[in-house]
Write a protein that holds these residues in place. Structure first.
Motif, PDB file in Angstrom:
ATOM      1  N   LEU A 194      33.460  56.059  44.130  1.00 45.92           N
ATOM      2  CA  LEU A 194      32.889  54.950  44.831  1.00 45.92           C
ATOM      3  C   LEU A 194      32.974  53.663  44.301  1.00 45.92           C
ATOM      4  N   SER A 195      32.373  53.550  43.138  1.00 43.50           N
ATOM      5  CA  SER A 195      32.399  52.352  42.341  1.00 43.50           C
ATOM      6  C   SER A 195      33.718  51.886  41.879  1.00 43.50           C
ATOM      7  N   THR A 196      34.841  52.457  41.765  1.00 46.45           N
ATOM      8  CA  THR A 196      35.937  52.236  41.542  1.00 46.45           C
ATOM      9  C   THR A 196      36.709  51.672  42.682  1.00 46.45           C
ATOM     10  N   PHE A 197      36.606  52.490  43.891  1.00 44.72           N
ATOM     11  CA  PHE A 197      37.224  51.912  45.030  1.00 44.72           C
ATOM     12  C   PHE A 197      36.385  50.670  45.825  1.00 44.72           C
ATOM     13  N   ASN A 198      35.158  50.512  45.615  1.00 43.21           N
ATOM     14  CA  ASN A 198      34.524  49.259  45.995  1.00 43.21           C
ATOM     15  C   ASN A 198      35.147  48.025  45.186  1.00 43.21           C
ATOM     16  N   ASN A 199      35.197  48.428  43.627  1.00 46.90           N
ATOM     17  CA  ASN A 199      35.547  47.005  42.960  1.00 46.90           C
ATOM     18  C   ASN A 199      36.929  46.770  43.340  1.00 46.90           C
ATOM     19  N   GLU A 200      37.790  47.791  43.809  1.00 49.23           N
ATOM     20  CA  GLU A 200      39.431  47.299  43.920  1.00 49.23           C
ATOM     21  C   GLU A 200      39.310  46.617  45.130  1.00 49.23           C
ATOM     22  N   ASN A 201      38.603  46.965  46.171  1.00 48.23           N
ATOM     23  CA  ASN A 201      38.579  46.218  47.606  1.00 48.23           C
ATOM     24  C   ASN A 201      38.047  44.938  47.291  1.00 48.23           C
ATOM     25  N   LYS A 202      37.125  44.716  46.439  1.00 52.24           N
ATOM     26  CA  LYS A 202      36.583  43.365  45.986  1.00 52.24           C
ATOM     27  C   LYS A 202      37.588  42.381  45.629  1.00 52.24           C
ATOM     28  N   ARG A 203      38.242  43.086  44.670  1.00 52.28           N
ATOM     29  CA  ARG A 203      39.246  42.196  43.848  1.00 52.28           C
ATOM     30  C   ARG A 203      40.586  42.025  44.694  1.00 52.28           C
ATOM     31  N   LEU A 204      40.854  43.030  45.568  1.00 54.16           N
ATOM     32  CA  LEU A 204      41.686  42.630  46.443  1.00 54.16           C
ATOM     33  C   LEU A 204      41.619  41.685  47.484  1.00 54.16           C
ATOM     34  N   SER A 205      40.442  41.401  47.961  1.00 63.78           N
ATOM     35  CA  SER A 205      39.794  40.215  48.836  1.00 63.78           C
ATOM     36  C   SER A 205      39.851  39.052  48.121  1.00 63.78           C
ATOM     37  N   LEU A 206      39.538  39.014  46.715  1.00 64.01           N
ATOM     38  CA  LEU A 206      39.384  37.801  46.071  1.00 64.01           C
ATOM     39  C   LEU A 206      40.987  37.287  45.708  1.00 64.01           C
ATOM     40  N   SER A 207      41.892  38.064  45.652  1.00 67.04           N
ATOM     41  CA  SER A 207      43.229  37.855  45.318  1.00 67.04           C
ATOM     42  C   SER A 207      44.068  37.264  46.554  1.00 67.04           C
ATOM     43  N   ARG A 208      43.540  37.549  47.700  1.00 63.27           N
ATOM     44  CA  ARG A 208      43.863  36.814  49.028  1.00 63.27           C
ATOM     45  C   ARG A 208      43.422  35.484  49.512  1.00 63.27           C
ATOM     46  N   LYS A 210      42.556  31.912  50.010  1.00 67.28           N
ATOM     47  CA  LYS A 210      43.510  30.937  50.385  1.00 67.28           C
ATOM     48  C   LYS A 210      43.474  29.710  49.226  1.00 67.28           C
ATOM     49  N   ASP A 211      42.393  29.381  49.011  1.00 69.37           N
ATOM     50  CA  ASP A 211      41.990  28.355  48.246  1.00 69.37           C
ATOM     51  C   ASP A 211      40.801  28.699  47.161  1.00 69.37           C
ATOM     52  N   GLU A 212      40.430  27.501  46.679  1.00 69.16           N
ATOM     53  CA  GLU A 212      39.376  27.542  45.724  1.00 69.16           C
ATOM     54  C   GLU A 212      37.845  27.850  46.433  1.00 69.16           C
ATOM     55  N   PHE A 213      37.745  27.236  47.424  1.00 70.89           N
ATOM     56  CA  PHE A 213      36.666  27.168  48.394  1.00 70.89           C
ATOM     57  C   PHE A 213      36.417  28.691  49.067  1.00 70.89           C
ATOM     58  N   ASP A 214      37.537  29.245  49.444  1.00 73.35           N
ATOM     59  CA  ASP A 214      37.683  30.477  49.971  1.00 73.35           C
ATOM     60  C   ASP A 214      37.421  31.566  48.797  1.00 73.35           C
ATOM     61  N   ALA A 215      37.739  31.449  47.651  1.00 72.78           N
ATOM     62  CA  ALA A 215      37.630  32.305  46.365  1.00 72.78           C
ATOM     63  C   ALA A 215      36.178  32.197  46.086  1.00 72.78           C
ATOM     64  N   LYS A 216      35.530  30.904  46.318  1.00 73.60           N
ATOM     65  CA  LYS A 216      33.801  30.875  45.874  1.00 73.60           C
ATOM     66  C   LYS A 216      33.082  31.828  46.967  1.00 73.60           C
ATOM     67  N   VAL A 217      33.426  31.833  48.191  1.00 78.99           N
ATOM     68  CA  VAL A 217      33.014  32.529  49.111  1.00 78.99           C
ATOM     69  C   VAL A 217      32.905  33.969  48.997  1.00 78.99           C
ATOM     70  N   VAL A 218      34.284  34.304  48.587  1.00 77.09           N
ATOM     71  CA  VAL A 218      34.305  35.979  48.241  1.00 77.09           C
ATOM     72  C   VAL A 218      33.397  36.131  47.116  1.00 77.09           C
ATOM     73  N   LYS A 219      33.523  35.682  46.051  1.00 78.24           N
ATOM     74  CA  LYS A 219      32.785  35.742  45.068  1.00 78.24           C
ATOM     75  C   LYS A 219      31.485  35.815  45.068  1.00 78.24           C
ATOM     76  N   GLU A 220      30.871  34.835  45.868  1.00 79.96           N
ATOM     77  CA  GLU A 220      29.377  34.965  46.400  1.00 79.96           C
ATOM     78  C   GLU A 220      29.137  36.258  47.192  1.00 79.96           C
ATOM     79  N   LEU A 221      30.138  36.622  48.156  1.00 78.83           N
ATOM     80  CA  LEU A 221      29.733  37.462  49.022  1.00 78.83           C
ATOM     81  C   LEU A 221      29.708  38.973  48.352  1.00 78.83           C
ATOM     82  N   TYR A 222      30.616  39.301  47.182  1.00 77.82           N
ATOM     83  CA  TYR A 222      30.662  40.171  46.674  1.00 77.82           C
ATOM     84  C   TYR A 222      29.941  40.215  45.000  1.00 77.82           C
TER      85      TYR A 222
END
Length: 225
Positions: A194-208, A210-222
């Motif tokens: 479960l931990s591996t699966f969750n982390n993979e999905n979080k990283r996938l979201s971050l990789s997508r 669109k810009d620095e602001f979007d990346a910051k939102v994802v990082k804060e979210l997860y």
């Protein structure tokens, strides 16, 4: 200030936005949590009873030691010989009770880890469903994976329930330990998956992002560093 305000709104929206009905949180989570609570409650009660028995046996042991302390040296050997059989059962029972208590605590630790699995699943799944970086088909795949994880968790809780009930049956200690070890291995495996699966999905979201602001939102979210 404006940028920070917008960022906060985006984050709140991502966290608290409506969950699509097609991807509703698995209803098993509540059922599993209730079952885990029952296991923990039963174990806590058994621990309390056994600990009370330990206190009783320890008091008997202390009484024995006090009696021996009052005897003269030449009387001790003869007295102990006469009382050995009478008090041997106290020492043997004390050893057994302490061993059983260790079983109880291990069962409780496994149950608590099961609860962590359910909580992490619920938290991650609720966030992923509102993450615009995932497609509907990807969310459907996640749902299937989480369903499998919840099924395995249910089986593990059933094992723990079986172990708890075993203390009132004729199940041998060897068999009981075998089931406890099996449950421990399975819960560790599910937790790691479960931990591996969750982390993979979080990283996938971050990789997508669109810009620095979007990346910051994802990082804060997860909570990504």
């Amino acid at each position: 200030m404006l940028k920070r305000f917008i960022f906060t709104l985006v984050l709140i929206s991502a966290t608290l936005g409506p969950i699509p009905e097609a991807h509703a949180v698995n209803p098993w989570a509540a059922i599993i949590k209730a079952a885990i609570k029952k296991v923990v409650k039963a174990v806590d009660l058994m621990i309390q009873r056994r600990q009370n028995k330990v206190i009783k046996l320890q008091n008997a042991q202390k009484a024995l030691e006090n009696t021996m302390a009052k005897l003269k040296l030449e009387q001790i050997a003869d007295w102990v010989k006469k009382q050995r059989d009478l008090y041997r059962k106290y020492y043997e029972e004390l050893k057994k009770v302490k061993a059983v208590i260790s079983y109880y605590f291990r069962i409780k630790e496994i149950a608590q880890k099961e609860a962590m699995i359910v909580e992490q699943y619920q938290k991650a799944w609720s966030l992923f469903q509102n993450d615009k970086h995932f497609t509907a088909s990807e969310l459907l795949y996640m749902q299937k994976v989480y369903t499998g994880i919840m099924e395995e968790t249910t089986k593990n809780v059933d094992l723990l329930t079986l172990v708890v009930k075993s203390f009132t049956t004729q199940m041998s200690d060897v068999k009981r330990l075998e089931i406890i070890d099996q449950a421990a291995k399975q819960v560790d495996k599910v937790y790691d998956e479960l931990s591996t699966f969750n982390n993979e999905n979080k990283r996938l979201s971050l990789s997508r992002a669109k810009d620095e602001f979007d990346a910051k939102v994802v990082k804060e979210l997860y909570g990504i560093e």
